[in-house]
Enzyme design. Structure first.
Site, PDB file in Angstrom:
ATOM      1  N   HIS A 140      13.251  -9.560  -1.083  1.00 38.53           N
ATOM      2  CA  HIS A 140      14.825  -9.355  -0.629  1.00 38.53           C
ATOM      3  C   HIS A 140      14.724 -10.572   0.751  1.00 38.53           C
ATOM      4  O   HIS A 140      13.354 -11.366   0.568  1.00 38.53           O
ATOM      5  CB  HIS A 140      14.973  -7.946  -0.019  1.00 38.53           C
ATOM      6  CG  HIS A 140      13.748  -7.380  -1.402  1.00 38.53           C
ATOM      7  ND1 HIS A 140      15.464  -7.540  -2.881  1.00 38.53           N
ATOM      8  CD2 HIS A 140      13.465  -5.818  -1.378  1.00 38.53           C
ATOM      9  CE1 HIS A 140      14.682  -5.886  -3.000  1.00 38.53           C
ATOM     10  NE2 HIS A 140      13.494  -5.803  -2.659  1.00 38.53           N
TER      11      HIS A 140
ATOM     12  N   GLU B  22      13.879  -3.052   4.475  1.00 36.69           N
ATOM     13  CA  GLU B  22      12.880  -3.823   3.750  1.00 36.69           C
ATOM     14  C   GLU B  22      12.611  -5.271   3.982  1.00 36.69           C
ATOM     15  O   GLU B  22      11.163  -5.413   3.600  1.00 36.69           O
ATOM     16  CB  GLU B  22      13.150  -3.464   1.992  1.00 36.69           C
ATOM     17  CG  GLU B  22      12.113  -3.592   1.220  1.00 36.69           C
ATOM     18  CD  GLU B  22      12.220  -3.733   0.034  1.00 36.69           C
ATOM     19  OE1 GLU B  22      11.659  -3.998  -0.950  1.00 36.69           O
ATOM     20  OE2 GLU B  22      13.676  -2.997  -0.523  1.00 36.69           O
TER      21      GLU B  22
ATOM     22  N   HIS C 140       6.297  -5.067  -0.586  1.00 35.61           N
ATOM     23  CA  HIS C 140       8.304  -4.234  -1.196  1.00 35.61           C
ATOM     24  C   HIS C 140       7.895  -3.180  -0.405  1.00 35.61           C
ATOM     25  O   HIS C 140       6.723  -2.615  -0.180  1.00 35.61           O
ATOM     26  CB  HIS C 140       8.412  -4.221  -2.433  1.00 35.61           C
ATOM     27  CG  HIS C 140       9.174  -5.083  -3.256  1.00 35.61           C
ATOM     28  ND1 HIS C 140      10.097  -6.027  -3.576  1.00 35.61           N
ATOM     29  CD2 HIS C 140       7.970  -6.397  -3.723  1.00 35.61           C
ATOM     30  CE1 HIS C 140      10.402  -7.238  -3.606  1.00 35.61           C
ATOM     31  NE2 HIS C 140       9.563  -7.243  -4.198  1.00 35.61           N
TER      32      HIS C 140
ATOM     33  N   GLU D  97       4.729  -1.503  -3.475  1.00 37.87           N
ATOM     34  CA  GLU D  97       5.356  -0.787  -2.991  1.00 37.87           C
ATOM     35  C   GLU D  97       4.834   0.186  -2.158  1.00 37.87           C
ATOM     36  O   GLU D  97       4.011   0.694  -2.100  1.00 37.87           O
ATOM     37  CB  GLU D  97       6.192   0.039  -4.237  1.00 37.87           C
ATOM     38  CG  GLU D  97       6.845  -0.828  -4.672  1.00 37.87           C
ATOM     39  CD  GLU D  97       8.136  -0.895  -4.547  1.00 37.87           C
ATOM     40  OE1 GLU D  97       8.590  -0.845  -2.849  1.00 37.87           O
ATOM     41  OE2 GLU D  97       8.672  -1.639  -5.671  1.00 37.87           O
TER      42      GLU D  97
END
Length: 314
Positions: A102, A139, A194, A275
């Site tokens: 992101h 994030e 992430h 993650e």
């Protein structure tokens, strides 16, 4: 008393001795000086015991001489210096990609990030805003911080580290470009970092590996096995470094395989996602906002890439 003392009178025998020393230099070491016996400078030096002699390096320069350039150490197994360098920088000559998920600016560029891109077996948004903790730690902030920390560790080990973005872009890049950066960089391995946004009761980390996808521009057949090996090492090293439990809401013992992620579908190099925790869970969020824990997370990622690149497959 003041005054000048005259030079001492010398006997004819002394003058003859001095004349002989001048004519016969070889006798100088044994000739009498003005005070009688031979001086210390003229005496042969008495050798010191061997254990008292200083041991000089072989490259020690001779006084008044220009020292020869040091030889480049060979990489042979018998060269301790070369072996030490190799051990300290085991990733010399290797290239890795860290894909910080992101971008903190994505929310301001909704039109750009909502654009659909081809991921081979479907079309998906260029990128998303990602998630955040309840307190607002995003994030995108987390992934960039951990990626930078991991980059420092990997560079110290000799690796060349590529980034998909380093806080230097207003938004994105899109997921297809993220894959392309690794492909064109011919990296040896890639990790996309992430944080998850699952329900608050869920906790833990998991590693996502590419499924075997062959559709349109996607063909992961060549990287499935190597990506799985990287994923297994990442699961092991991340847990060892952080103590974070495996996700209790998805995957199998911290592992998941997916065919709907463009960053994996379009990759031509071994690549996995991690993650690192569920940012909506209070326990995970507390850890992920702690700089010390983020350093441990970076350590786990760097250790996994190091293990993958320095140990043979199989």
């Amino acid at each position: 008393m003041t005054g000048t003392i005259g030079a001492p009178r010398r006997s004819p025998l002394f003058r003859l001795s001095a004349l002989l020393c001048a004519v016969l230099p070889l006798c100088a070491a044994g000739c009498a000086g003005p005070s009688g016996p031979a001086s210390d400078a003229a005496r042969p030096a008495t050798a010191a015991p061997a254990e008292e002699l200083p041991v000089l390096p072989t490259f020690w320069p001779t006084a008044g001489a220009t020292p020869a350039p040091a030889a480049t150490p060979s990489a042979g197994p018998g060269n301790a210096a070369a072996a030490g360098t190799t051990a300290a920088r085991p990733l010399t000559g290797r290239t890795v990609l860290l894909d910080a998920g992101h971008n903190t600016g994505n929310a301001k560029y909704t039109r750009e990030i909502n654009r659909q891109v081809d991921i081979g077996n479907s079309r998906k948004e260029c990128d998303t805003t990602g998630t955040s903790t309840d307190a607002g730690y995003s994030e995108a902030e987390y992934t960039l911080d951990v990626s930078r920390r991991a980059r420092t560790l990997l560079a110290e080990r000799g690796a060349k580290v590529l980034f998909t973005q380093d806080g230097d872009r207003p938004w994105g890049p899109c997921i297809d470009e993220r894959a392309r950066i690794g492909n064109e960089g011919k990296v040896d391995a890639a990790v996309s970092v992430h944080g998850d946004g699952a329900p608050a009761a869920a906790q833990g980390f998991h590693v996502i590996m590419p499924a075997n996808v062959k559709a349109g521009k996607a063909d992961t057949e060549a990287i499935v096995a190597s990506s799985r090996r990287l994923g297994l090492l990442l699961r092991e090293q991340f847990k060892a470094a952080t103590g974070e439990p495996y996700a209790d809401y998805i995957g199998d013992q911290g592992l998941d395989t997916r065919s709907d992620l463009g960053g994996l579908n379009l990759s031509k190099v071994p690549k996995v996602f991690i993650e690192c925790g569920n940012m909506r869970n209070s326990g995970d969020a507390k850890r992920m906002t702690d700089p010390q824990w983020r350093q441990q997370a970076a350590q786990g990622i760097a250790d996994a890439l190091t293990a993958y690149l320095t140990t043979p497959a199989g």
